[in-house]
Design an enzyme around this catalytic site. Sequence first.
Site, PDB file in Angstrom:
ATOM      1  N   HIS A  33       1.679   2.079 -10.172  1.00 50.44           N
ATOM      2  CA  HIS A  33       0.586   2.421  -9.259  1.00 50.44           C
ATOM      3  C   HIS A  33      -0.676   1.684  -9.700  1.00 50.44           C
ATOM      4  CE1 HIS A  33       2.427   6.207  -7.475  1.00 50.44           C
ATOM      5  NE2 HIS A  33       3.158   6.087  -8.574  1.00 50.44           N
ATOM      6  N   ASN A  43       4.638   6.831 -13.507  1.00 52.44           N
ATOM      7  CA  ASN A  43       5.065   8.225 -13.593  1.00 52.44           C
ATOM      8  C   ASN A  43       6.510   8.279 -14.080  1.00 52.44           C
ATOM      9  OD1 ASN A  43       2.698   9.489 -12.641  1.00 52.44           O
ATOM     10  ND2 ASN A  43       3.237   9.013 -10.518  1.00 52.44           N
ATOM     11  N   ARG A  84       0.828  -1.202   0.000  1.00 52.90           N
ATOM     12  CA  ARG A  84       0.000   0.000   0.000  1.00 52.90           C
ATOM     13  C   ARG A  84       0.866   1.257   0.000  1.00 52.90           C
ATOM     14  NH1 ARG A  84      -5.012  -1.746   0.243  1.00 52.90           N
ATOM     15  NH2 ARG A  84      -5.425  -3.597   1.507  1.00 52.90           N
ATOM     16  N   ASP A  85       0.447   2.240  -0.813  1.00 52.51           N
ATOM     17  CA  ASP A  85       1.137   3.526  -0.846  1.00 52.51           C
ATOM     18  C   ASP A  85       0.962   4.237   0.497  1.00 52.51           C
ATOM     19  OD1 ASP A  85       2.035   5.535  -3.470  1.00 52.51           O
ATOM     20  OD2 ASP A  85       1.657   6.456  -1.509  1.00 52.51           O
ATOM     21  N   VAL A 101      10.408   8.458  -6.761  1.00 47.98           N
ATOM     22  CA  VAL A 101      11.205   7.290  -6.354  1.00 47.98           C
ATOM     23  C   VAL A 101      11.746   6.649  -7.625  1.00 47.98           C
ATOM     24  CG1 VAL A 101      11.186   5.039  -5.209  1.00 47.98           C
ATOM     25  CG2 VAL A 101       9.815   6.909  -4.274  1.00 47.98           C
ATOM     26  N   HIS A 127       8.096   1.397 -10.268  1.00 47.66           N
ATOM     27  CA  HIS A 127       6.888   1.030  -9.523  1.00 47.66           C
ATOM     28  C   HIS A 127       5.676   1.356 -10.368  1.00 47.66           C
ATOM     29  CE1 HIS A 127       8.126   5.108  -8.431  1.00 47.66           C
ATOM     30  NE2 HIS A 127       6.835   5.412  -8.362  1.00 47.66           N
TER      31      HIS A 127
END
Length: 119
Positions: A107, A92, A34-35, A101, A105
């Site tokens: 999302h 992103n 989880r973010d 970061v 990753h």
Amino acid sequence: MSEAESERCPFCRIAAGTLPSEQVYRDEMVVGFRDLNPQAPVHVLVIPRRHIRGINAPEAEDGAALAAMVRAANQIAREQGVAESGYRLVWNVGPNAGQSVFHLHLHVLGGRRLGWPPG
Ligand code: AMP
Ligand code: ZN
């Protein structure tokens, strides 16, 4: 990537278990957690265990990890109950997209109506 460098990368540390995270998915290639700053009721990040810098410079050897990330993201969406209502998968890249970061990753966002175009 050296051991010292991966100790400085927060997502390498999450993959190694030395930085706590709320994990919702794990297999031999990827981890989903989880973010910390969720932007939707479901906001999970999927990372490869092996450090890959970003989606803008994939190497041929990254193919299996990328496929594993996408498979995991779709499984997470089903398990988190947003497969039917809909969800968004986001990579992103760079400052205008707000990338903060530099360990690849993906999302997984869902659980509310997601505006288009994104803000
Ligand atoms: P991005 O802007 O695409 O680089 O996204 C980085 C995301 O990582 C942001 O949504 C942060 O809230 C999230 N994040 C940063 N550190 C952590 C952490 N230790 N655990 C969970 N999420 C994190
Ligand atoms: Zn890393």
